[in-house]
Design a protein around this motif. Sequence first.
Motif, short mmCIF file in Angstrom:
data_model
loop_
_atom_site.label_atom_id
_atom_site.label_comp_id
_atom_site.label_asym_id
_atom_site.label_seq_id
_atom_site.Cartn_x
_atom_site.Cartn_y
_atom_site.Cartn_z
N TRP A 4 4.16 0.01 -8.80
CA TRP A 4 4.14 -1.38 -8.36
C TRP A 4 3.38 -2.23 -9.37
O TRP A 4 3.79 -3.34 -9.70
N LYS A 5 2.27 -1.69 -9.88
CA LYS A 5 1.47 -2.40 -10.88
C LYS A 5 2.25 -2.60 -12.17
O LYS A 5 2.00 -3.54 -12.93
N ALA A 6 3.19 -1.70 -12.44
CA ALA A 6 4.03 -1.83 -13.63
C ALA A 6 5.11 -2.89 -13.46
O ALA A 6 5.90 -3.13 -14.37
N ARG A 7 5.16 -3.49 -12.29
CA ARG A 7 6.11 -4.57 -11.98
C ARG A 7 7.56 -4.10 -12.06
O ARG A 7 8.45 -4.84 -12.50
N MET A 8 7.78 -2.87 -11.68
CA MET A 8 9.14 -2.39 -11.55
C MET A 8 9.74 -2.97 -10.28
O MET A 8 9.03 -3.29 -9.32
N THR A 9 11.05 -3.13 -10.25
CA THR A 9 11.70 -3.64 -9.05
C THR A 9 11.65 -2.58 -7.95
O THR A 9 11.41 -1.39 -8.22
N ASP A 10 11.88 -3.01 -6.71
CA ASP A 10 11.85 -2.06 -5.59
C ASP A 10 12.84 -0.92 -5.80
O ASP A 10 12.53 0.24 -5.55
N ILE A 28 13.57 8.97 1.41
CA ILE A 28 13.02 7.64 1.16
C ILE A 28 14.11 6.77 0.54
O ILE A 28 14.76 7.16 -0.43
N GLY A 29 14.34 5.65 1.16
CA GLY A 29 15.32 4.70 0.67
C GLY A 29 14.67 3.34 0.48
O GLY A 29 13.46 3.18 0.67
N LEU A 30 15.47 2.38 0.10
CA LEU A 30 14.94 1.06 -0.18
C LEU A 30 14.31 0.42 1.05
O LEU A 30 13.23 -0.17 0.97
N LYS A 31 14.97 0.56 2.20
CA LYS A 31 14.44 -0.04 3.43
C LYS A 31 13.10 0.58 3.81
O LYS A 31 12.15 -0.13 4.16
N PHE A 33 11.02 2.13 1.85
CA PHE A 33 10.03 1.77 0.84
C PHE A 33 9.48 0.36 1.09
O PHE A 33 8.28 0.12 0.96
N MET A 34 10.35 -0.57 1.44
CA MET A 34 9.91 -1.93 1.71
C MET A 34 8.99 -1.98 2.93
O MET A 34 8.03 -2.76 2.97
N GLU A 35 9.26 -1.13 3.91
CA GLU A 35 8.39 -1.06 5.08
C GLU A 35 7.00 -0.55 4.69
O GLU A 35 5.98 -1.04 5.18
N ILE A 36 6.98 0.45 3.79
CA ILE A 36 5.70 0.99 3.33
C ILE A 36 4.92 -0.08 2.56
O ILE A 36 3.71 -0.24 2.75
N CYS A 37 5.62 -0.81 1.71
CA CYS A 37 4.97 -1.88 0.94
C CYS A 37 4.37 -2.93 1.86
O CYS A 37 3.24 -3.39 1.65
N ASN A 38 5.12 -3.31 2.87
CA ASN A 38 4.62 -4.31 3.82
C ASN A 38 3.39 -3.81 4.57
O ASN A 38 2.44 -4.56 4.81
N GLY A 41 0.48 -4.09 2.35
CA GLY A 41 0.19 -5.44 1.88
C GLY A 41 0.63 -5.70 0.46
O GLY A 41 0.10 -6.59 -0.21
N LEU A 42 1.60 -4.93 -0.02
CA LEU A 42 2.12 -5.11 -1.38
C LEU A 42 3.33 -6.03 -1.33
O LEU A 42 4.44 -5.60 -1.02
N HIS A 43 3.10 -7.28 -1.63
CA HIS A 43 4.17 -8.27 -1.54
C HIS A 43 4.42 -8.88 -2.92
O HIS A 43 3.49 -9.08 -3.71
N TRP A 44 5.68 -9.22 -3.17
CA TRP A 44 6.04 -9.85 -4.43
C TRP A 44 5.87 -11.37 -4.35
O TRP A 44 5.46 -11.92 -3.33
N THR A 45 6.21 -12.04 -5.43
CA THR A 45 5.92 -13.47 -5.57
C THR A 45 6.50 -14.30 -4.43
O THR A 45 5.81 -15.11 -3.81
N HIS A 46 7.79 -14.11 -4.14
CA HIS A 46 8.44 -14.95 -3.12
C HIS A 46 7.90 -14.67 -1.73
O HIS A 46 8.00 -15.51 -0.84
#
Length: 214
Positions: A4-10, A28-31, A33-38, A41-46
Amino acid sequence: MQLWKARMTDQEIVSELQKHIDTNEYGIGLKKFMEICNSLGLHWTHQQKHTTESIHEAMMELQAMFLKAGTCKVVSLLFHEKQICIARNVVCQYFAIYKPELAWQHKASHLQHCRFWAAGVNDIWDVDQHDKFLCFGLALHTGIKPFSGHILWMKVWHSNCNPQLILSYYLSTVNDFRFNPLVTQSNPGTENSRIANAQIMLWQMHDPALALCP
C-alpha cells in the motif's frame, strides 16, 4: 502495508498477495481486500476527501521540519509520514492560500533564463509529468529526446506520481531500444527518483569503474 505504501493499485496488490498466499486454503479477492483496507483505515485519495483546511495541522508540522519542501515532496511526505493521500492540486491550493510568499519565492528562484545544450542523439533523455488534464482524471508522463525531439513515451494514467510506475516507462523503453542514454534529466520530484537510480545502476553495470565513484 508495504504494498500500500508503494502506491500500487488495489488490483495490483491483490495480484501480488495471491503469489504468496495459498489460494486453495485462503481466498482473497478485490472485494475482500477492500474490506480489509477499510477496517485498517487505509483509504485512497478520493476516499479521504481532504481539503486545504483538513491538512492544515499536518502541513504546519511538516513545514517545521522540511522548510524547502515543494509540492511533490509534500505530497509524498503527507502520504508516508501522516498516511494522508491527497491530490497535488490540493497542496498547490494550500500553498496559494496559506504560503503565497513561498510560492512566489520558488518561482522567482527557479524561473531563470538559460540555454539548453545537448551533445547529440541519446546524450540526454528528458522526463516530466504533465497535470493539465488532472481535472478529467488523466495524468500524463512523457519522455523525450531533446536533441531530435523524438518522443520516447507518452503515458496516460490516473496518476503520474508513482515512482514504480514511472520507472516502468523508462525500463520498458530501454528494453525496446537495447540501450540507455548518457544522462537522464528531470525535476527533483520524488516520482522520477527511481529513474535516476536505475540510470546509475545500468551505467555501473556497463562500466565497473563507475561503481568506485562516490
